[in-house]
Scaffold this motif. Structure first.
Motif, PDB file in Angstrom:
ATOM      1  N   HIS A 141      -2.042   3.881  -7.078  1.00  0.00           N
ATOM      2  CA  HIS A 141      -1.403   4.874  -6.050  1.00  0.00           C
ATOM      3  C   HIS A 141      -0.747   4.258  -4.852  1.00  0.00           C
ATOM      4  O   HIS A 141      -0.350   5.368  -4.066  1.00  0.00           O
ATOM      5  CB  HIS A 141      -2.751   5.816  -5.793  1.00  0.00           C
ATOM      6  CG  HIS A 141      -3.698   5.509  -5.037  1.00  0.00           C
ATOM      7  ND1 HIS A 141      -4.646   6.417  -4.481  1.00  0.00           N
ATOM      8  CD2 HIS A 141      -4.056   4.223  -4.419  1.00  0.00           C
ATOM      9  CE1 HIS A 141      -5.372   5.697  -3.671  1.00  0.00           C
ATOM     10  NE2 HIS A 141      -5.305   4.414  -4.001  1.00  0.00           N
ATOM     11  N   HIS A 142      -1.038   3.039  -4.686  1.00  0.00           N
ATOM     12  CA  HIS A 142      -0.134   2.569  -3.304  1.00  0.00           C
ATOM     13  C   HIS A 142       0.956   1.836  -3.859  1.00  0.00           C
ATOM     14  O   HIS A 142       1.742   1.526  -2.835  1.00  0.00           O
ATOM     15  CB  HIS A 142      -1.106   1.469  -2.592  1.00  0.00           C
ATOM     16  CG  HIS A 142      -2.380   2.001  -2.007  1.00  0.00           C
ATOM     17  ND1 HIS A 142      -2.378   3.088  -1.409  1.00  0.00           N
ATOM     18  CD2 HIS A 142      -3.457   1.667  -2.111  1.00  0.00           C
ATOM     19  CE1 HIS A 142      -3.663   3.226  -0.747  1.00  0.00           C
ATOM     20  NE2 HIS A 142      -4.433   2.419  -1.387  1.00  0.00           N
ATOM     21  N   CYS A 187       4.697   1.354  -4.357  1.00  0.00           N
ATOM     22  CA  CYS A 187       5.941   2.008  -3.925  1.00  0.00           C
ATOM     23  C   CYS A 187       7.302   1.578  -4.956  1.00  0.00           C
ATOM     24  O   CYS A 187       6.963   0.806  -5.797  1.00  0.00           O
ATOM     25  CB  CYS A 187       6.230   1.528  -2.515  1.00  0.00           C
ATOM     26  SG  CYS A 187       5.060   2.106  -1.256  1.00  0.00           S
ATOM     27  N   GLY A 241      -1.445  -2.915  -1.294  1.00  0.00           N
ATOM     28  CA  GLY A 241      -3.145  -2.394  -1.697  1.00  0.00           C
ATOM     29  C   GLY A 241      -3.605  -2.617  -3.079  1.00  0.00           C
ATOM     30  O   GLY A 241      -4.263  -1.771  -3.394  1.00  0.00           O
ATOM     31  N   CYS A 277      -2.047  -2.520  -5.514  1.00  0.00           N
ATOM     32  CA  CYS A 277      -1.301  -1.893  -6.561  1.00  0.00           C
ATOM     33  C   CYS A 277       0.186  -2.234  -7.038  1.00  0.00           C
ATOM     34  O   CYS A 277       0.792  -2.482  -5.888  1.00  0.00           O
ATOM     35  CB  CYS A 277      -1.295  -0.281  -6.339  1.00  0.00           C
ATOM     36  SG  CYS A 277      -2.984   0.299  -6.046  1.00  0.00           S
ATOM     37  N   HIS A 294      -8.773   6.303  -0.300  1.00  0.00           N
ATOM     38  CA  HIS A 294      -7.417   6.050   0.398  1.00  0.00           C
ATOM     39  C   HIS A 294      -6.330   7.007  -0.216  1.00  0.00           C
ATOM     40  O   HIS A 294      -6.419   7.256  -1.180  1.00  0.00           O
ATOM     41  CB  HIS A 294      -6.910   4.350   0.423  1.00  0.00           C
ATOM     42  CG  HIS A 294      -8.126   3.591   0.534  1.00  0.00           C
ATOM     43  ND1 HIS A 294      -8.831   2.953  -0.224  1.00  0.00           N
ATOM     44  CD2 HIS A 294      -8.668   3.259   1.653  1.00  0.00           C
ATOM     45  CE1 HIS A 294      -9.714   2.298   0.453  1.00  0.00           C
ATOM     46  NE2 HIS A 294      -9.676   2.461   1.732  1.00  0.00           N
ATOM     47  N   ASP A 317      -0.396   7.150  -1.240  1.00  0.00           N
ATOM     48  CA  ASP A 317       1.088   7.143  -0.394  1.00  0.00           C
ATOM     49  C   ASP A 317       2.152   6.766  -1.662  1.00  0.00           C
ATOM     50  O   ASP A 317       3.147   7.194  -1.588  1.00  0.00           O
ATOM     51  CB  ASP A 317       0.787   6.327   0.821  1.00  0.00           C
ATOM     52  CG  ASP A 317       0.271   4.968   0.276  1.00  0.00           C
ATOM     53  OD1 ASP A 317      -0.051   4.465  -0.491  1.00  0.00           O
ATOM     54  OD2 ASP A 317       0.471   3.960   1.306  1.00  0.00           O
ATOM     55  N   GLY A 318       1.626   5.828  -2.661  1.00  0.00           N
ATOM     56  CA  GLY A 318       2.766   5.257  -3.421  1.00  0.00           C
ATOM     57  C   GLY A 318       3.279   6.412  -4.280  1.00  0.00           C
ATOM     58  O   GLY A 318       4.327   6.238  -4.763  1.00  0.00           O
TER      59      GLY A 318
END
Length: 280
Positions: free
Chosen positions: A112-113, A115, A121, A123, A152, A155-156
């Motif tokens: 999930h981080h 991008c 993170g 990821c 957390h 964001d990604g």
């Protein structure tokens, strides 16, 4: 319990603050010891083209060739190879859940981080976004839910959904965007069933990030600071509410960083226990 696992998802020979690369095998072993019926399902590794559905092709190829750093901040080719299988595990689990209306498990982390064109993170590839897009491409999915209860922010996930134009495909809740301590943990848990009903009742499948880095003893805890008992209650609520909604759930492990690793595995056991009890 249908668990999508291949031994190539697990890499133990790296030094990192995150145990994620080595967790799949350890968690699977622990779940077997619980004594519940488990069926190990086949995993198809993702292709480069499938990874590129959510990422810049040059980034994807660079990570896989070892010329660009992965989410563990290294260029380890063994890690790079395993990423085809970790994302493949989640997509395989999602496809089965979508087609058969049956909840599944992918013992993976690290989504999930990530991008569009860089790792972050721990990821590397945005497995949640990739799986959602593939459910649309393969099966015509119209609404995918993501319940991200890692400590957390996802964001990604948001960034890759936006970058690829798939924001409307996904209903996304991320605990990391919420400060549960504005209320208190007990109140948040009391509100969780209604949150799931209101946000996800019209979804065709739910992707659940069952992160345990929201535990009060986790060194990276941000949102949450839940006790062990509260995490167990969280898992019970998720699975019982989704069963009530007849909503298939695709669960992955997400974060957890306590040492020794057995503490993290113990918390992940709570997920398997809650699922079994909710589906008796």
């Amino acid at each position: 319990m249908k668990i999508f696992y291949n031994k190539q998802q697990t890499v133990r020979s790296i030094i990192s603050d995150s145990p994620s690369a080595g967790k799949p095998k350890l968690v699977l072993q622990a779940w077997k010891k619980l004594g519940y019926p488990i069926e190990i399902m086949k995993v198809r590794p993702l292709t480069v083209d499938e990874l590129c559905l959510a990422h810049d092709p040059s980034y994807v190829r660079g990570v896989l060739k070892g010329s660009i750093k992965n989410g563990f901040d290294n260029k380890n080719k063994e890690i790079a190879k395993s990423l085809l299988w970790t994302t493949g595990s989640f997509v395989s689990a999602a496809a089965h859940a979508y087609q058969h209306r049956e909840s599944t498990f992918s013992p993976t982390s690290g989504f999930h981080h990530a991008c569009y064109d860089q790792a972050a993170g721990f990821c590397t590839f945005a497995g949640l976004t990739i799986a959602a897009i593939l459910m649309k491409k393969r099966f015509g999915a119209k609404k995918i839910g993501i319940l991200d209860l890692d400590s957390h922010s996802g964001d990604g996930t948001d960034q890759t959904l936006h970058k690829t134009g798939h924001e409307n495909l996904v209903e996304h809740y991320s605990l990391g965007y919420e400060d549960v301590n504005i209320y208190n943990n007990e109140q948040w848990l009391a509100n969780l069933p209604d949150l799931i009903r209101k946000r996800f009742s019209d979804c065709e499948v739910l992707f659940y990030q069952a992160g345990v880095d929201c535990h009060m003893d986790d060194p990276y805890v941000d949102s949450g600071e839940f006790t062990t008992e509260q995490i167990a209650e969280r898992e019970k609520i998720v699975y019982t509410t989704c069963r009530e909604l007849k909503l298939p759930v695709v669960t992955n492990l997400a974060g957890g960083y306590q040492k020794p690793i057995e503490k993290v595995v113990h918390l992940h056991n709570l997920t398997a226990i809650a699922f079994h009890e909710a589906n008796q």
